[in-house]
Design a protein around this motif. Structure first.
Motif, PDB file in Angstrom:
ATOM      1  N   GLN A 188      -7.018   6.013 -10.777  1.00 18.82           N
ATOM      2  CA  GLN A 188      -6.984   4.984  -9.730  1.00 18.82           C
ATOM      3  C   GLN A 188      -8.381   4.743  -9.161  1.00 18.82           C
ATOM      4  O   GLN A 188      -8.786   3.594  -8.912  1.00 18.82           O
ATOM      5  N   THR A 213       3.853   1.807  -1.315  1.00 21.94           N
ATOM      6  CA  THR A 213       4.359   2.081  -2.658  1.00 21.94           C
ATOM      7  C   THR A 213       3.249   2.583  -3.575  1.00 21.94           C
ATOM      8  O   THR A 213       3.437   3.535  -4.350  1.00 21.94           O
ATOM      9  N   ALA A 214       2.081   1.937  -3.489  1.00 22.06           N
ATOM     10  CA  ALA A 214       0.954   2.344  -4.336  1.00 22.06           C
ATOM     11  C   ALA A 214       0.536   3.775  -4.035  1.00 22.06           C
ATOM     12  O   ALA A 214       0.239   4.564  -4.949  1.00 22.06           O
ATOM     13  N   ALA A 249      -5.753   4.022  -4.500  1.00 20.18           N
ATOM     14  CA  ALA A 249      -4.576   3.172  -4.730  1.00 20.18           C
ATOM     15  C   ALA A 249      -4.363   2.215  -3.568  1.00 20.18           C
ATOM     16  O   ALA A 249      -4.030   1.038  -3.758  1.00 20.18           O
ATOM     17  N   ALA A 299       2.457   6.152  -2.737  1.00 21.01           N
ATOM     18  CA  ALA A 299       3.516   7.055  -3.192  1.00 21.01           C
ATOM     19  C   ALA A 299       3.427   7.291  -4.699  1.00 21.01           C
ATOM     20  O   ALA A 299       3.614   8.422  -5.176  1.00 21.01           O
ATOM     21  N   ARG A 300       3.141   6.229  -5.448  1.00 20.01           N
ATOM     22  CA  ARG A 300       3.004   6.386  -6.901  1.00 20.01           C
ATOM     23  C   ARG A 300       1.828   7.285  -7.250  1.00 20.01           C
ATOM     24  O   ARG A 300       1.892   8.084  -8.194  1.00 20.01           O
ATOM     25  N   ALA A 301       0.735   7.143  -6.496  1.00 25.40           N
ATOM     26  CA  ALA A 301      -0.428   8.001  -6.742  1.00 25.40           C
ATOM     27  C   ALA A 301      -0.104   9.455  -6.425  1.00 25.40           C
ATOM     28  O   ALA A 301      -0.526  10.373  -7.140  1.00 25.40           O
ATOM     29  N   GLU A 339       2.907  10.806  -6.595  1.00 27.20           N
ATOM     30  CA  GLU A 339       3.808  11.266  -7.660  1.00 27.20           C
ATOM     31  C   GLU A 339       3.054  11.585  -8.949  1.00 27.20           C
ATOM     32  O   GLU A 339       3.442  12.471  -9.703  1.00 27.20           O
ATOM     33  N   ALA A 340       1.955  10.856  -9.203  1.00 27.06           N
ATOM     34  CA  ALA A 340       1.175  11.093 -10.424  1.00 27.06           C
ATOM     35  C   ALA A 340       0.479  12.444 -10.392  1.00 27.06           C
ATOM     36  O   ALA A 340       0.084  12.968 -11.448  1.00 27.06           O
ATOM     37  N   GLU A 361       0.824  -1.213   0.000  1.00 27.21           N
ATOM     38  CA  GLU A 361       0.000   0.000   0.000  1.00 27.21           C
ATOM     39  C   GLU A 361       0.857   1.262   0.000  1.00 27.21           C
ATOM     40  O   GLU A 361       0.491   2.277  -0.612  1.00 27.21           O
ATOM     41  N   ASP A 398      -7.613   9.652  -5.528  1.00 29.25           N
ATOM     42  CA  ASP A 398      -6.819   8.617  -6.165  1.00 29.25           C
ATOM     43  C   ASP A 398      -5.793   8.001  -5.197  1.00 29.25           C
ATOM     44  O   ASP A 398      -5.445   6.822  -5.319  1.00 29.25           O
ATOM     45  N   VAL A 399      -5.291   8.799  -4.272  1.00 28.39           N
ATOM     46  CA  VAL A 399      -4.314   8.283  -3.309  1.00 28.39           C
ATOM     47  C   VAL A 399      -4.954   7.200  -2.449  1.00 28.39           C
ATOM     48  O   VAL A 399      -4.373   6.137  -2.217  1.00 28.39           O
TER      49      VAL A 399
END
Length: 376
Positions: free
Chosen positions: A39, A23-24, A242, A26-28, A30-31, A21, A238-239
């Protein structure tokens, strides 16, 4: 009395993350899409597939979901919503916020869930909706009065905040789930609505976006937009979506852990005269483990003094000052409210932890004067 409590039973409930979770999320981040974005769209589709329903509308919380679902079916000033008093205040506040009246009813003493006869007796000309609470994850079957409710244009909106993963009961209901921190599936915060029809889904999506007809993606590509009707800011970020997507991929692990915990408690407490276990039934992914005991307040304090995370869920709403205008006698609810105790229950626990907690409860009760529990 058992020795010092294991760390896992020192709290009543706590979030359970698998690891990916972070990592997911963090990617959201960053997006750069912090509103409803790709997401959240994927999460909605995956939820619909998991639940085997045509559509799901993600929202910012179950409280928001209940508010929107009630508003979509016409709840407002001059209307009533039949609802149990034995629930969290988040079930009641949306009714009041919409200008409607909560019509409190009693629950069954051994499930803490409402039953069809109590609903039927509470119907008035002003009734617009029934709001059953799936307490502890237990499904509520109102199928025997479905035709009556349809003839009276009364809608069913299920507060399933504690029931994600439980088997859905048949019938025309709008169902609202919670993805809060300690729920069976968490998105840290958030919720979702399972609508009855495509039209209802479209209305809910518009309402969660301040009444704006266009999606967020479409709005940023045009020079204008249309506000078609009432609405609130109720989208799921979205965060959070994710995080929810990772949780959904591994949901069966959590469901199995919760079921094993509940079974361990049930086996350890089976046959005891001074403890009544609130049964969640065979179709639930249990949210909690609740018992009825005499002299609850003293036992609660004794367990807390030993560092065991027991709790009370919940003080009845019809006796709360905020809802005093709608208070009515509810003898079954009031009797249960004096006896219910929530035992430590979360996926980080093991069945051995549950058995330890049950033993601590029984030994505490042995040290406490008591009478048989579970009487309405």
């Amino acid at each position: 009395m058992p020795s010092a409590p294991p760390a896992s039973v020192r709290c009543n409930a706590r979030p359970y993350l698998h690891g990916p979770e972070i990592t997911a999320m963090a990617r959201a981040v960053e997006a750069g899409q912090y509103g409803h974005g790709p997401q959240a769209d994927l999460f909605e589709r995956e939820l619909a597939d998991f639940l085997q329903v045509p559509d799901v509308v993600a929202v910012s919380s179950a409280t928001m979901g209940i508010t929107l679902a009630l508003q979509a079916c016409g709840v407002g000033p001059g209307t009533e919503v039949i609802v149990p008093s034995q629930t969290f205040a988040a079930t009641i506040q949306p009714i009041v916020a919409l200008g409607a009246a909560p019509r409190f009813i009693d629950h069954a003493p051994h499930t803490l869930c409402i039953e069809p006869d109590a609903v039927r007796e509470a119907i008035t000309p002003a009734t617009r909706a029934v709001l059953p609470v799936l307490y502890g994850g237990r499904p509520v079957d109102l199928s025997s009065i479905t035709l009556l409710l349809q003839r009276r244009n009364i809608h069913i909106v299920e507060d399933a905040a504690q029931a994600f993963g439980s088997r859905r009961t048949p019938g025309p209901a709008t169902t609202v789930y919670s993805f809060g921190p300690i729920k069976q599936l968490t998105a840290l915060v958030g919720g979702a609505i399972v609508p009855r029809t495509t039209a209802e889904a479209n209305a809910l999506r518009q309402m969660r976006s301040l009444g704006i007809t266009a999606s967020q993606t479409d709005r940023i590509r045009t020079t204008t937009y249309t506000v078609q009707g009432p609405g609130l800011r109720g989208f799921l970020s979205d965060v959070n979506a994710a995080v929810g997507r990772v949780q959904l991929e591994r949901f069966q692990e959590v469901a199995d852990r919760r079921t094993a915990l509940w079974d361990a408690y049930a086996q350890a407490l089976r046959g005891t005269d001074n403890v009544t276990l609130i049964d969640v039934g065979p179709d639930a992914v249990p949210f909690n483990c609740v018992v009825r005991i005499a002299d609850r307040d003293r036992v609660h304090q004794a367990m807390r003094d030993r560092g065991i995370g027991v709790g009370v869920h919940y003080p009845p709403n019809h006796l709360q000052p905020a809802f005093a205008h709608w208070t009515r006698p509810l003898p079954v609810t009031e009797a249960a409210a004096a006896e219910i105790l929530s035992l430590p229950f979360h996926p980080a626990m093991t069945p051995d932890d549950a058995r330890w907690s049950a033993t601590a409860l029984l030994e505490t009760l042995a040290d406490t004067p008591s009478t048989p529990s579970g009487t309405p």
